[in-house]
Design a protein around this motif. Structure first.
Motif, PDB file in Angstrom:
ATOM      1  N   VAL A  12      60.730 101.833  36.976  1.00  0.00           N
ATOM      2  CA  VAL A  12      59.855 101.962  38.138  1.00  0.00           C
ATOM      3  C   VAL A  12      59.908 100.703  38.995  1.00  0.00           C
ATOM      4  O   VAL A  12      60.012 100.768  40.239  1.00  0.00           O
ATOM      5  CB  VAL A  12      58.405 102.246  37.702  1.00  0.00           C
ATOM      6  N   ASP A  13      59.862  99.533  38.349  1.00  0.00           N
ATOM      7  CA  ASP A  13      59.907  98.268  39.079  1.00  0.00           C
ATOM      8  C   ASP A  13      61.208  98.115  39.850  1.00  0.00           C
ATOM      9  O   ASP A  13      61.221  97.644  40.991  1.00  0.00           O
ATOM     10  CB  ASP A  13      59.718  97.087  38.121  1.00  0.00           C
ATOM     11  N   ARG A  14      62.305  98.517  39.228  1.00  0.00           N
ATOM     12  CA  ARG A  14      63.606  98.370  39.886  1.00  0.00           C
ATOM     13  C   ARG A  14      63.767  99.355  41.040  1.00  0.00           C
ATOM     14  O   ARG A  14      64.439  99.052  42.028  1.00  0.00           O
ATOM     15  CB  ARG A  14      64.729  98.524  38.862  1.00  0.00           C
ATOM     16  N   ILE A  15      63.157 100.519  40.908  1.00  0.00           N
ATOM     17  CA  ILE A  15      63.169 101.458  42.024  1.00  0.00           C
ATOM     18  C   ILE A  15      62.398 100.867  43.197  1.00  0.00           C
ATOM     19  O   ILE A  15      62.859 100.872  44.341  1.00  0.00           O
ATOM     20  CB  ILE A  15      62.553 102.808  41.603  1.00  0.00           C
ATOM     21  N   LYS A  16      61.208 100.350  42.907  1.00  0.00           N
ATOM     22  CA  LYS A  16      60.350  99.799  43.963  1.00  0.00           C
ATOM     23  C   LYS A  16      60.977  98.589  44.642  1.00  0.00           C
ATOM     24  O   LYS A  16      60.836  98.392  45.847  1.00  0.00           O
ATOM     25  CB  LYS A  16      58.990  99.420  43.379  1.00  0.00           C
ATOM     26  N   SER A  17      61.676  97.771  43.851  1.00  0.00           N
ATOM     27  CA  SER A  17      62.264  96.552  44.414  1.00  0.00           C
ATOM     28  C   SER A  17      63.688  96.759  44.914  1.00  0.00           C
ATOM     29  O   SER A  17      64.350  95.820  45.373  1.00  0.00           O
ATOM     30  CB  SER A  17      62.259  95.431  43.370  1.00  0.00           C
ATOM     31  N   ASP A  18      64.178  98.011  44.803  1.00  0.00           N
ATOM     32  CA  ASP A  18      65.521  98.354  45.269  1.00  0.00           C
ATOM     33  C   ASP A  18      66.593  97.539  44.545  1.00  0.00           C
ATOM     34  O   ASP A  18      67.596  97.132  45.137  1.00  0.00           O
ATOM     35  CB  ASP A  18      65.630  98.140  46.782  1.00  0.00           C
ATOM     36  N   THR A  19      66.386  97.286  43.243  1.00  0.00           N
ATOM     37  CA  THR A  19      67.361  96.517  42.464  1.00  0.00           C
ATOM     38  C   THR A  19      68.003  97.352  41.357  1.00  0.00           C
ATOM     39  O   THR A  19      68.765  96.819  40.556  1.00  0.00           O
ATOM     40  CB  THR A  19      66.696  95.278  41.829  1.00  0.00           C
ATOM     41  N   LEU A  20      67.694  98.635  41.314  1.00  0.00           N
ATOM     42  CA  LEU A  20      68.300  99.497  40.305  1.00  0.00           C
ATOM     43  C   LEU A  20      69.777  99.688  40.647  1.00  0.00           C
ATOM     44  O   LEU A  20      70.120  99.994  41.795  1.00  0.00           O
ATOM     45  CB  LEU A  20      67.595 100.850  40.270  1.00  0.00           C
ATOM     46  N   VAL A  21      70.650  99.477  39.667  1.00  0.00           N
ATOM     47  CA  VAL A  21      72.090  99.634  39.890  1.00  0.00           C
ATOM     48  C   VAL A  21      72.414 101.119  39.990  1.00  0.00           C
ATOM     49  O   VAL A  21      72.203 101.880  39.040  1.00  0.00           O
ATOM     50  CB  VAL A  21      72.906  98.989  38.759  1.00  0.00           C
ATOM     51  N   LEU A  22      72.907 101.523  41.152  1.00  0.00           N
ATOM     52  CA  LEU A  22      73.218 102.928  41.394  1.00  0.00           C
ATOM     53  C   LEU A  22      74.710 103.177  41.214  1.00  0.00           C
ATOM     54  O   LEU A  22      75.536 102.308  41.510  1.00  0.00           O
ATOM     55  CB  LEU A  22      72.797 103.322  42.813  1.00  0.00           C
ATOM     56  N   ARG A 190      63.360 110.725  42.243  1.00  0.00           N
ATOM     57  CA  ARG A 190      63.314 109.555  43.131  1.00  0.00           C
ATOM     58  C   ARG A 190      64.633 108.789  43.090  1.00  0.00           C
ATOM     59  O   ARG A 190      65.150 108.346  44.132  1.00  0.00           O
ATOM     60  CB  ARG A 190      62.172 108.629  42.719  1.00  0.00           C
ATOM     61  N   ILE A 191      65.176 108.627  41.875  1.00  0.00           N
ATOM     62  CA  ILE A 191      66.427 107.887  41.746  1.00  0.00           C
ATOM     63  C   ILE A 191      67.580 108.668  42.373  1.00  0.00           C
ATOM     64  O   ILE A 191      68.433 108.099  43.072  1.00  0.00           O
ATOM     65  CB  ILE A 191      66.722 107.585  40.261  1.00  0.00           C
ATOM     66  N   GLY A 192      67.606 109.975  42.134  1.00  0.00           N
ATOM     67  CA  GLY A 192      68.665 110.799  42.714  1.00  0.00           C
ATOM     68  C   GLY A 192      68.659 110.746  44.225  1.00  0.00           C
ATOM     69  O   GLY A 192      69.720 110.642  44.862  1.00  0.00           O
ATOM     70  N   ALA A 193      67.478 110.788  44.824  1.00  0.00           N
ATOM     71  CA  ALA A 193      67.375 110.696  46.282  1.00  0.00           C
ATOM     72  C   ALA A 193      67.897 109.351  46.775  1.00  0.00           C
ATOM     73  O   ALA A 193      68.584 109.270  47.807  1.00  0.00           O
ATOM     74  CB  ALA A 193      65.921 110.895  46.709  1.00  0.00           C
ATOM     75  N   ALA A 194      67.606 108.291  46.019  1.00  0.00           N
ATOM     76  CA  ALA A 194      68.085 106.956  46.396  1.00  0.00           C
ATOM     77  C   ALA A 194      69.606 106.876  46.324  1.00  0.00           C
ATOM     78  O   ALA A 194      70.256 106.264  47.187  1.00  0.00           O
ATOM     79  CB  ALA A 194      67.454 105.901  45.484  1.00  0.00           C
ATOM     80  N   ILE A 195      70.181 107.496  45.297  1.00  0.00           N
ATOM     81  CA  ILE A 195      71.641 107.478  45.146  1.00  0.00           C
ATOM     82  C   ILE A 195      72.312 108.202  46.307  1.00  0.00           C
ATOM     83  O   ILE A 195      73.242 107.674  46.944  1.00  0.00           O
ATOM     84  CB  ILE A 195      72.057 108.137  43.808  1.00  0.00           C
ATOM     85  N   LEU A 196      71.849 109.394  46.607  1.00  0.00           N
ATOM     86  CA  LEU A 196      72.479 110.181  47.669  1.00  0.00           C
ATOM     87  C   LEU A 196      72.276 109.547  49.043  1.00  0.00           C
ATOM     88  O   LEU A 196      73.136 109.655  49.917  1.00  0.00           O
ATOM     89  CB  LEU A 196      71.947 111.612  47.637  1.00  0.00           C
ATOM     90  N   THR A 197      71.146 108.861  49.211  1.00  0.00           N
ATOM     91  CA  THR A 197      70.932 108.113  50.454  1.00  0.00           C
ATOM     92  C   THR A 197      71.937 106.963  50.553  1.00  0.00           C
ATOM     93  O   THR A 197      72.526 106.723  51.614  1.00  0.00           O
ATOM     94  CB  THR A 197      69.496 107.561  50.516  1.00  0.00           C
ATOM     95  N   ALA A 198      72.149 106.265  49.430  1.00  0.00           N
ATOM     96  CA  ALA A 198      73.109 105.158  49.403  1.00  0.00           C
ATOM     97  C   ALA A 198      74.529 105.647  49.653  1.00  0.00           C
ATOM     98  O   ALA A 198      75.359 104.914  50.201  1.00  0.00           O
ATOM     99  CB  ALA A 198      73.025 104.439  48.059  1.00  0.00           C
TER     100      ALA A 198
END
Length: 279
Positions: A12-22, A190-198
């Motif tokens: 959750v923290d890495r999602i919020k801080s945009d530091t999760l490795v995609l 949430r993570i999937g949406a971030a990946i496809l956005t990236a």
């Protein structure tokens, strides 16, 4: 704090801080998408790009010969396949076929989870692809098409990859499969949406990944998420208390004629034939 809760907090923290490795798109998918966006690209050049990846080339020929395109004359070369499928569809289908390359791991436990996740994804995709094909035959709906549902259905659950990758650092959590299921249910959208956005995918793909398992998202219009949800319900991936009632929603919405469709031999055979595209 338990290991499970600690992992959930980290994610959750890495999602919020945009530091999760995609994850990144496979190289061949990037090349195909770049070429497809080139207004001067030719079918021959596109075929050459696809031919650099033998596995992808074989899959494209299978797609061209599949029941989804309803052609009786078989193609045998990448050039023929690309010509039959067309440049408009190649971008999404080629990207979809490259997705399998992401579901890999050197860790045997993770590999087992990823293999199972990929097979479930394929099963849902096959239902969704057949349902779209039949819907288009009945409704002549221009905005719902097979090439888009292929990619949407193979990326709808892409958010599980970073979760499994992060969990690999905490092998003890794999002794508790219910925790992983909870983490995936809570965060994968949430993570999937971030990946496809990236990856610069359009909003329709992002919306599918974000909302397919969210019961509060109930679009009035017919959307790609409807077909993926049906596949997920049929495969038991989207848990519902009453499967028949959950599927009846799509009869009422006018997407399928009746629940009896799923028991028909023609439907079952089409799903089986479509599955062969991915084998």
């Amino acid at each position: 704090m338990s290991t499970e809760n600690a992992l959930l907090t980290i994610l959750v923290d890495r999602i919020k801080s945009d530091t999760l490795v995609l994850p990144t798109l496979p190289e061949v998918a990037l090349k195909v998408r770049s070429c497809a966006d080139d207004p001067d690209i030719t079918l021959h050049t596109m075929a050459e790009v696809i031919a650099t990846d033998p596995a992808l080339a074989a899959r494209m020929i299978k797609v061209a010969n599949s029941a989804l395109l309803s052609r009786s004359v078989k193609v045998t070369t990448v050039n023929q396949a690309v010509t039959r499928i067309g440049l408009r569809q190649i971008k999404n289908i080629a990207t979809a076929m490259a997705m399998e390359q992401l579901f890999v791991s050197q860790n045997d436990v993770i590999k087992g989870y990823m293999d199972k996740a990929w097979q479930k994804t394929i099963n849902v995709a096959c239902h969704a692809m057949v349902l779209v094909q039949q819907f288009r035959e009945q409704q002549r709906h221009d905005t719902i098409n097979t090439e888009t549902i292929t990619l949407a259905a193979l990326t709808y659950n892409i958010g599980i990859l970073p979760i499994l990758t992060e969990a690999e650092k905490h092998p003890e959590v794999f002794a508790n499969p219910s925790f992983l299921a909870h983490a995936i249910q809570k965060l994968a959208g949430r993570i999937g949406a971030a990946i496809l956005t990236a990856w610069d995918f359009s909003e329709e793909f992002v919306q599918v990944a974000k909302s397919w398992s969210d019961p509060s998202y109930r679009p009035e219009d017919i959307e790609f998420v409807d077909f993926i949800r049906m596949g997920a319900i049929l495969e038991g991936i989207l848990q519902v208390s009453d499967k028949a009632a959950a599927l009846q929603v799509y009869v009422d919405k006018g997407i399928i004629p009746a629940l009896a469709l799923f028991a028909e031999d023609d439907y079952q055979n089409l799903v089986k034939d479509t599955h062969g595209v991915f084998s």
